[in-house]
Motif scaffolding. Structure first.
Motif, PDB file in Angstrom:
ATOM      1  N   ARG A   1     -37.551  24.102   7.368  1.00 60.71           N
ATOM      2  CA  ARG A   1     -38.894  23.734   6.949  1.00 60.71           C
ATOM      3  C   ARG A   1     -39.742  24.949   6.577  1.00 60.71           C
ATOM      4  O   ARG A   1     -40.810  24.811   5.998  1.00 60.71           O
ATOM      5  N   ASP A   2     -39.276  26.124   6.935  1.00 60.60           N
ATOM      6  CA  ASP A   2     -40.075  27.332   6.741  1.00 60.60           C
ATOM      7  C   ASP A   2     -39.944  27.851   5.299  1.00 60.60           C
ATOM      8  O   ASP A   2     -38.919  27.659   4.647  1.00 60.60           O
ATOM      9  N   GLU A   3     -40.998  28.457   4.820  1.00 62.10           N
ATOM     10  CA  GLU A   3     -40.966  29.116   3.507  1.00 62.10           C
ATOM     11  C   GLU A   3     -41.079  30.623   3.709  1.00 62.10           C
ATOM     12  O   GLU A   3     -41.952  31.088   4.431  1.00 62.10           O
ATOM     13  N   ARG A   4     -40.165  31.348   3.049  1.00 60.34           N
ATOM     14  CA  ARG A   4     -40.168  32.795   3.201  1.00 60.34           C
ATOM     15  C   ARG A   4     -41.392  33.374   2.502  1.00 60.34           C
ATOM     16  O   ARG A   4     -41.701  33.008   1.365  1.00 60.34           O
ATOM     17  N   MET A   5     -42.062  34.265   3.168  1.00 59.69           N
ATOM     18  CA  MET A   5     -43.261  34.878   2.594  1.00 59.69           C
ATOM     19  C   MET A   5     -42.856  35.965   1.593  1.00 59.69           C
ATOM     20  O   MET A   5     -41.730  36.481   1.643  1.00 59.69           O
ATOM     21  N   PRO A   6     -43.764  36.312   0.697  1.00 59.05           N
ATOM     22  CA  PRO A   6     -43.451  37.355  -0.293  1.00 59.05           C
ATOM     23  C   PRO A   6     -43.077  38.669   0.398  1.00 59.05           C
ATOM     24  O   PRO A   6     -43.641  39.002   1.441  1.00 59.05           O
ATOM     25  N   HIS A   7     -42.149  39.349  -0.182  1.00 62.93           N
ATOM     26  CA  HIS A   7     -41.682  40.650   0.311  1.00 62.93           C
ATOM     27  C   HIS A   7     -41.035  40.550   1.698  1.00 62.93           C
ATOM     28  O   HIS A   7     -40.891  41.556   2.380  1.00 62.93           O
ATOM     29  N   GLU A   8     -40.690  39.330   2.121  1.00 66.15           N
ATOM     30  CA  GLU A   8     -40.046  39.135   3.431  1.00 66.15           C
ATOM     31  C   GLU A   8     -38.552  38.953   3.210  1.00 66.15           C
ATOM     32  O   GLU A   8     -38.126  38.125   2.404  1.00 66.15           O
ATOM     33  N   GLU A   9     -37.767  39.724   3.934  1.00 65.98           N
ATOM     34  CA  GLU A   9     -36.321  39.581   3.826  1.00 65.98           C
ATOM     35  C   GLU A   9     -35.827  38.511   4.791  1.00 65.98           C
ATOM     36  O   GLU A   9     -36.544  38.070   5.689  1.00 65.98           O
ATOM     37  N   LEU A  10     -34.539  38.147   4.584  1.00 61.35           N
ATOM     38  CA  LEU A  10     -33.966  37.062   5.391  1.00 61.35           C
ATOM     39  C   LEU A  10     -34.028  37.393   6.874  1.00 61.35           C
ATOM     40  O   LEU A  10     -34.427  36.560   7.691  1.00 61.35           O
ATOM     41  N   HIS A  11     -33.649  38.627   7.244  1.00 60.28           N
ATOM     42  CA  HIS A  11     -33.623  38.958   8.669  1.00 60.28           C
ATOM     43  C   HIS A  11     -35.030  38.939   9.249  1.00 60.28           C
ATOM     44  O   HIS A  11     -35.229  38.606  10.425  1.00 60.28           O
ATOM     45  N   GLN A  12     -36.042  39.249   8.433  1.00 62.58           N
ATOM     46  CA  GLN A  12     -37.417  39.196   8.923  1.00 62.58           C
ATOM     47  C   GLN A  12     -37.875  37.745   9.100  1.00 62.58           C
ATOM     48  O   GLN A  12     -38.572  37.403  10.066  1.00 62.58           O
ATOM     49  N   GLN A  13     -37.453  36.898   8.150  1.00 62.05           N
ATOM     50  CA  GLN A  13     -37.835  35.486   8.243  1.00 62.05           C
ATOM     51  C   GLN A  13     -37.226  34.839   9.485  1.00 62.05           C
ATOM     52  O   GLN A  13     -37.926  34.175  10.257  1.00 62.05           O
ATOM     53  N   ILE A  14     -35.913  35.043   9.679  1.00 65.66           N
ATOM     54  CA  ILE A  14     -35.267  34.420  10.843  1.00 65.66           C
ATOM     55  C   ILE A  14     -35.814  35.041  12.132  1.00 65.66           C
ATOM     56  O   ILE A  14     -36.001  34.347  13.138  1.00 65.66           O
ATOM     57  N   GLY A  15     -36.106  36.360  12.101  1.00 68.35           N
ATOM     58  CA  GLY A  15     -36.724  36.987  13.267  1.00 68.35           C
ATOM     59  C   GLY A  15     -38.061  36.365  13.582  1.00 68.35           C
ATOM     60  O   GLY A  15     -38.377  36.084  14.749  1.00 68.35           O
ATOM     61  N   ARG A  16     -38.887  36.145  12.532  1.00 68.31           N
ATOM     62  CA  ARG A  16     -40.191  35.515  12.737  1.00 68.31           C
ATOM     63  C   ARG A  16     -40.030  34.098  13.286  1.00 68.31           C
ATOM     64  O   ARG A  16     -40.773  33.684  14.192  1.00 68.31           O
ATOM     65  N   ILE A  17     -39.068  33.349  12.738  1.00 67.37           N
ATOM     66  CA  ILE A  17     -38.831  31.967  13.216  1.00 67.37           C
ATOM     67  C   ILE A  17     -38.397  31.981  14.682  1.00 67.37           C
ATOM     68  O   ILE A  17     -38.875  31.186  15.491  1.00 67.37           O
TER      69      ILE A  17
END
Length: 1272
Positions: free
Chosen positions: A713-729
């Motif tokens: 359900r999450d949308e990756r933010m601009p300039h955010e890499e995959l590992h940062q997105q999953i880390g944030r989640i």
């Protein structure tokens, strides 16, 4: 005038004649009827007739004085001129040995009895009350004996209560030719004088009258009541042997009346009133609040939502909001967790190979302990703690007396419904017999019994027969096996069963008459019918009818509808070879019975190993059911994790490989937990193996769905890499996962404090497995999620990741389930008119459950432990239907009591001189109110039998004067002398050194026709002697419980036996405990209500503490979590009552598991609510339910629901009742409370928004595109 002198003369003559007749009758009264012994008796070999002699009494030889004093104390006929000689006195002594051994424990009874026989044999006034009616060649072959009816009644009344301690029956049952309850003064004396009793050489016809008859004056000597002491100083009889000496009969306390209000169950009334009161208050509050809001047009959150209010969250200057200290602390703690998990998640995605390899090594190392795995199937180890009272008492009993014997048992009925009447030849009413007692049926049963005796099994290359393993109490003198069967009345012989006496026209005696005699006198060596067959079993002991027959009413054994055949087998402590032989024989026994066919016999059977065998077979048969259940859950997880956007991208968007990986992680956590504990030698149980995968799958799958669906359900933010997105989640969801997993872990580890091994073991394994699962999910699974995300972004197929689809832009959409929860479900249940209904329904369910909590039954019906198709099911059914006696119960006196002292003896014994609160006396008193105490009979008492055995008047205790070795009563040898002298001191109980000198002889003496008190058969294992026979160690007194059929009966029996043992211990000032073979299994139910409350309370307390901390010190949020979980647990008890599920160790394990799983249903939603920054509680509850509810529903609810339904197909009743029903209730109650009631509760009384968290969220997302999500 002339006539008068004639009349006077006639009168004078008549008077003289009367005087002369009186003189001659007086002279005749001084004459004998017999003197000395003559010819051999024709009816009783070895016995002699008395010689007819009507002369005057003759002086007794001087050497006979001592014998006369012994037999007839107080009889001193001046110069001792009697109508008997030494030979007659010796015959009298021999004939009265059995009555002496059984009745002398009551001095008054035995004195009166000796009166009867001494007057008959020796009285110088014989001719006054005796009439020789038949004389043959100088032998008196029949005599009439005129006995005062008052004397006879007094003698009977003094003897009617005397006990036979070794047999748990009254002595008259062994001496009257019939059961003591059917015995009276007349038929008892008639039996003693009947030539058919094997002791009387010629008929003695008693005539009972208190008035002179035919010139004979009845014998009416003085008698003593059992409550009176004798002239020689002997004490009155004990209470046990004389009811009149007992005082008032004990009265059981009245049963506590049921708790009623207005004639209805009090709990139901109270909860109904409470529920009505709640509804009135709640509805009033809802209506009042609605009216207030309508009137003021003001939101409940108005002050903090008003932009112009300095406390508003929506104001222009957020820094002006003053957060409390707790709110600030909670936000900082939350932020620390978020930062930690964000960094960790990013690391896992960047270095997946390191993380996966590291976790794999740890899992393999932990699981390596499985090579040391031990599975406990011993029921004692499963249900009883080594430190429990019952377990310690069992160990004490086993170590001193050996473990309780093994049994193989048959319960035999017949489909033939043809009861018949037996008409005794010698008169009396017809006797009905059950069809099972037909002679042809008995022959068929005997064929089967002999076939069982001939079974030959093989163990480690050696043949094993019944004689190798059976209980033979008289070995080595008598090696016959103990077989408790009615056919032992017929010596287990077809010939004896066919034995009859009759002619061409009539049958005088046959198996009917022998059976009727034996059920009344099972210890008899010679029945009173013309058959003269013994009743005593071939093994040397009696066959009590209540052990060998079933389905009769009261004591009408002839109405029996079932035969019970029991083969007691020796059991051993820590002797695997001999136990292995017994198990091998039992296996062949079971095979024989499974294949046995007879149209006239219906047989239910069981052996000692049967239950364990059937449980193992059940476990194996349920493997397929469990495999199918888990397969369905695995398939669902693999398919449901994917979010398919289009048919073309099915294999790209699916998460089959990730789902399988998640399942493997769950299984790895289970194997790691099992392995780690196996390293420490902690054994597994079947409950652990069957329940923990289910539990960890529930917890693990929920977390997997939360991680994956949040990512989807999450949308990756601009300039955010995959590992940062999953880390944030992970930073967002891991605190919620930590909350649930750590709460469950702590709750389970606290459950390990339970005393029940099954609960303790489950809790330890479950707590570790849940925590390992959490660690693997936030490490290995996150790495795998990163790899799968890269695969999906590269348009590679799931599973076949080498295949790549053409590039194509695909817009993200929410899943149907998420949209359903967000657009339909959440708004609906949070509508203003729906919420009160939901609260009313759930509080109603809670009220109902509270009302029935105390009505949930305790125990585990043993029938539930068997498969539906098990042969043991028929055995259990017949056991409760036909059996007429309960389990044996032993009152064990621990080591340390001095039996050589008078004080020690009086504290235990039940005879003359013993204390009224002695052990035997208290158990006897308890047996008088058996419906209350569950003690059925007077206890067998080795001490009282020993006192009777050692008396100098008895022929039992003798030794060779040359060697000092024991001389059995059946030995005829002039060098055998009495153990104790015929002196006043010798007649007293042995004390000091005398006590121990003869006790080993008593315990080695086999009972025989001359001494029925030998203690070898009854007491050889009951007394633990010190080395070198220096003293008495532990010993027991055995009796039986009343019939016990259901778990509450067994629990009550244990409770009452312990109360009785405690009273005895207090009275003796010495430790006494009650032991029966079932106590170790049912002890848990004495405290299970307390244990359940303690376990669940501890679990809830731990969940509260962990939730408070991990929710950012939001106390009220933790309270709401615990309230909801408590409601689920209480409602579980309501379901248990409705569905007939009893409270026991298995259901307690499930309740502890329910507590853990409920955390999954509640904590995620409460945390989502607490971090929501929507403007009011309803919207915050709606957002929490929409985002977390769909994951909880698709994760734990649907996954478990599919797997649980399959359990309904199990053949195992335990699976159907304790797993299918309880698991279904856990999932349904958890889902409804977590997804319906909890959001509504939060919308009413949820915690206020944490202002510090709102400020942090504003700061964190300020200037980013995610800022809009704050108001989304």
């Amino acid at each position: 005038m002339g006539v008068l002198p004639g009349r006077s003369l006639l009168s004078l003559l008549f008077f003289i004649i009367l005087l002369l007749e009186g003189h001659f009758r007086w002279v005749e009264a001084q004459h004998c009827v017999w003197y000395g012994e003559c010819g051999e008796s024709e009816t009783v070999p070895g016995k002699k007739y008395n010689c007819n002699d009507t002369g005057p009494p003759k002086p007794l030889e001087h050497e006979g004085y001592e014998l006369l004093t012994e037999l007839c104390p107080g009889y001193d006929y001046d110069n001792r001129s009697l109508c008997c000689d030494m030979n007659q006195l010796n015959t009298l002594k021999g004939s009265l040995q059995l009555p002496l051994q059984f009745l002398s424990r009551c001095p008054a009874c035995f004195f009166n009895l000796m009166n009867l026989f001494c007057e008959l044999t020796c009285s110088p006034h014989q001719s006054q009350f005796m009439n020789a009616t038949k004389i043959d060649k100088g032998n008196v072959v029949e005599v009439q004996y005129y006995i005062g009816q008052t004397f006879a009644n007094s003698m009977y009344n003094a003897c009617k209560d005397v006990q036979a301690p070794s047999s748990n029956v009254k002595a008259l049952s062994l001496l009257c030719g019939k059961d003591a309850k059917d015995c009276n003064a007349t038929n008892w004396i008639q039996y003693m004088f009947d030539i058919n009793n094997g002791q009387t050489p010629f008929p003695i016809l008693p005539i009972f009258t208190d008035a002179p008859v035919s010139g004979y004056t009845p014998m009416t000597n003085k008698t003593f009541a059992c409550t009176e002491g004798l002239d020689d100083g002997s004490s009155p009889c004990s209470c046990q042997d004389c009811t009149n000496a007992c005082g008032p009969r004990p009265v059981p306390p009245p049963l506590p009346p049921p708790w009623l209000i207005l004639g209805m169950d009090a709990m139901t009334v109270i909860m109904w009133i409470s529920y009505m009161a709640f509804l009135l208050i709640f509805i009033g509050a809802v209506i009042g609040a609605w009216c207030y809001r309508k009137r003021t047009v003001l939101s409940e959150y108005g002050p903090i939502l008003d932009s112009n209010n300095p406390l508003s969250l929506n104001g222009d200057n957020p820094e002006q909001v003053n957060a409390s200290c707790c709110e600030t602390l909670g936000e900082r703690f939350e932020n620390s967790l978020r930062t930690l998990f964000t960094s960790w998640g990013s690391f896992c995605v960047r270095y997946p190979s390191v993380v996966i390899l590291g976790t794999l090594i740890l899992v393999v190392a932990s699981s390596g302990g499985l090579i040391y795995m031990r599975i406990t199937t011993d029921p004692v180890e499963l249900w009883s703690s080594p430190s429990s009272q019952a377990r310690q008492e069992k160990d004490y009993f086993d170590s001193h007396f050996g473990p309780f014997f093994r049994t193989a048992q048959l319960i035999i009925t017949t489909p033939i419904e043809d009861p018949f009447l037996y008409s005794p030849y010698f008169g009396g009413s017809d006797v009905p017999f059950g069809a099972i007692l037909r002679k042809d049926i008995l022959h068929q049963v005997l064929d089967l019994q002999l076939q069982i005796e001939d079974i030959v099994a093989t163990y480690e290359g050696q043949d094993v027969t019944l004689k190798d393993i059976c209980l033979a109490p008289l070995a080595p003198y008598n090696n016959n096996c103990t077989i408790l069967t009615v056919l032992n009345y017929f010596q287990n012989s077809h010939d004896v069963l066919d034995h009859l006496k009759g002619d061409d026209f009539f049958v005088y005696a046959d198996f009917h008459s022998h059976f009727l005699y034996c059920v009344s006198a099972p210890a008899s060596l010679n029945d009173t019918t013309l058959l003269h067959d013994p009743c005593l079993g071939t093994y040397g002991g009696p066959i009590f009818p209540w052990l060998a027959l079933g389905g009769y009413d009261e004591t009408n054994y002839n109405n029996a509808t079932a035969l019970v055949i029991t083969f007691p087998l020796n059991n051993y402590l820590n002797d695997t070879v001999r136990i292995g032989k017994a198990r091998a024989w039992e296996k062949e026994f079971i095979n024989l019975m499974k294949n046995f066919k007879n149209p006239n016999l219906t047989i239910a059977f069981s052996a000692e190993r049967s239950i364990e065998d059937e449980i193992n077979r059940e476990s194996n048969s349920d493997i397929s059911t469990i495999v199918v259940s888990y397969a369905i859950m695995f398939i669902y997880i693999s398919l449901a994790l994917g979010h398919i956007h289009s048919i073309r991208r099915v294999m790209v968007d699916s998460k089959i490989s990730l789902g399988i990986s998640g399942i493997l992680i769950v299984l790895s956590s289970v194997s790691s937990s099992l392995g780690l504990f196996s390293y420490f030698g902690i054994p597994l149980t079947l409950i652990v193996i069957e329940v923990i995968p289910f539990l960890v799958l529930a917890v693990g799958v929920d977390n997997i769905f939360i991680i994956v669906q949040t990512y989807q359900r999450d949308e990756r933010m601009p300039h955010e890499e995959l590992h940062q997105q999953i880390g944030r989640i992970l930073g967002d969801v891991a605190p919620s996962m930590l909350l649930s997993s750590f709460s469950e872990t702590v709750a389970f580890f606290l459950g390990a404090l339970s005393n029940m091994p099954a609960v303790r073991t489950f809790s330890m394994f479950a707590g570790l497995a849940v925590f390992i699962d959490f660690l693997l999910q936030i490490s290995c699974f996150v790495s795998l999620l990163g790899l799968d995300a890269r695969r999906q972004e590269a348009n590679r197929l799931d599973i076949f990741c080498c295949v790549k689809l053409p590039e194509g832009q695909q817009a993200k959409t929410d899943s149907y389930l998420f949209r359903f929860f967000k657009k339909i479900f959440a708004p609906f249940i949070l509508k203003e008119w729906v919420r009160p209904i939901i609260v009313a329904v759930f509080v109603g369910m809670l009220s109902f459950s509270i009302a029935v909590v105390n009505k949930v039954e305790l125990g585990l019906d043993q029938k539930l432990s068997m498969p539906d198709d098990s042969y043991v099911m028929d055995y259990f059914k017949n056991l409760s239907m036909y059996l007429h006696t309960g389990a044996p119960v032993y009152f064990v006196v621990e080591d340390g009591l001095n039996y050589s002292s008078r004080e020690g003896q009086n504290a235990v014994c039940g005879g003359v001189g013993c204390r009224n609160d002695s052990l035997v006396q208290q158990v006897y008193s308890a047996s008088l109110i058996s419906n209350y105490t569950t003690i059925a009979f007077t206890p067998s008492s080795w001490l009282d039998d020993y006192f009777d055995w050692v008396k100098p008047q008895s022929t039992c205790c003798r030794f060779y004067n040359s060697s000092g070795d024991f001389c059995n009563a059946s030995v005829v040898n002039p060098s055998c002398v009495h153990c104790r002298p015929m002196t006043p001191d010798g007649k007293q109980r042995p004390e000091g050194q005398d006590f121990m000198q003869f006790l080993p002889m008593f315990l080695s003496d086999n009972p025989n026709i001359k001494c029925g008190k030998g203690g070898h058969a009854a007491y050889a294992s009951a007394v633990d002697l010190y080395p070198d026979h220096t003293g008495v160690g532990a010993n027991y007194f055995m009796t039986y419980h009343t019939i016990l059929k259901e778990s509450p009966d067994y629990i009550e029996a244990l409770k009452m036996a312990r109360i009785l043992a405690a009273n005895i211990s207090q009275a003796m000032d010495h430790k006494v405990f009650a032991y029966s073979v079932f106590y170790v299994f049912y002890e848990q139910y004495l405290t299970i209500a307390y244990d359940t409350a303690l376990n669940l309370s501890a679990s809830l307390a731990s969940i509260f503490v962990v939730s408070t901390v991990l929710l950012g010190f939001e106390l009220w949020s933790a309270v709401i979590v615990c309230i909801t979980i408590a409601m689920i647990l209480v409602n579980m008890f309501g379901v248990m009552w409705l569905w007939g599920i009893s409270l026991n160790a298995i259901s307690l394990v499930n309740l502890v598991m329910c507590c853990g799983i409920s955390v999954e249903f509640c904590s995620h939603i409460v945390r989502a609510f607490s971090i929501s920054v929507k403007k009011n509680r309803v919207e915050r509850a709606e957002e929490a339910l929409a985002h977390m509810g769909s994951s909880v529903f698709s994760g734990i609810t649907l996954t478990k629901f599919g797997g649980i339904l399959i359990l309904a197909l199990s053949k195992s009743q335990i699976f159907q009742v304790f797993y299918f029903r309880m698991y279904l209730a856990i999932v349904l109650l958890g889902a409804t409370h977590g997804l319906i009631f909890l959001p509504v509760l939060l919308s009413y009384i949820g915690p206020s928004v944490n202002k510090a968290k709102v400020l942090a969220a504003n700061s964190r997302y300020a200037g980013t595109e995610r800022e809009r999500l704050l108001n989304y």
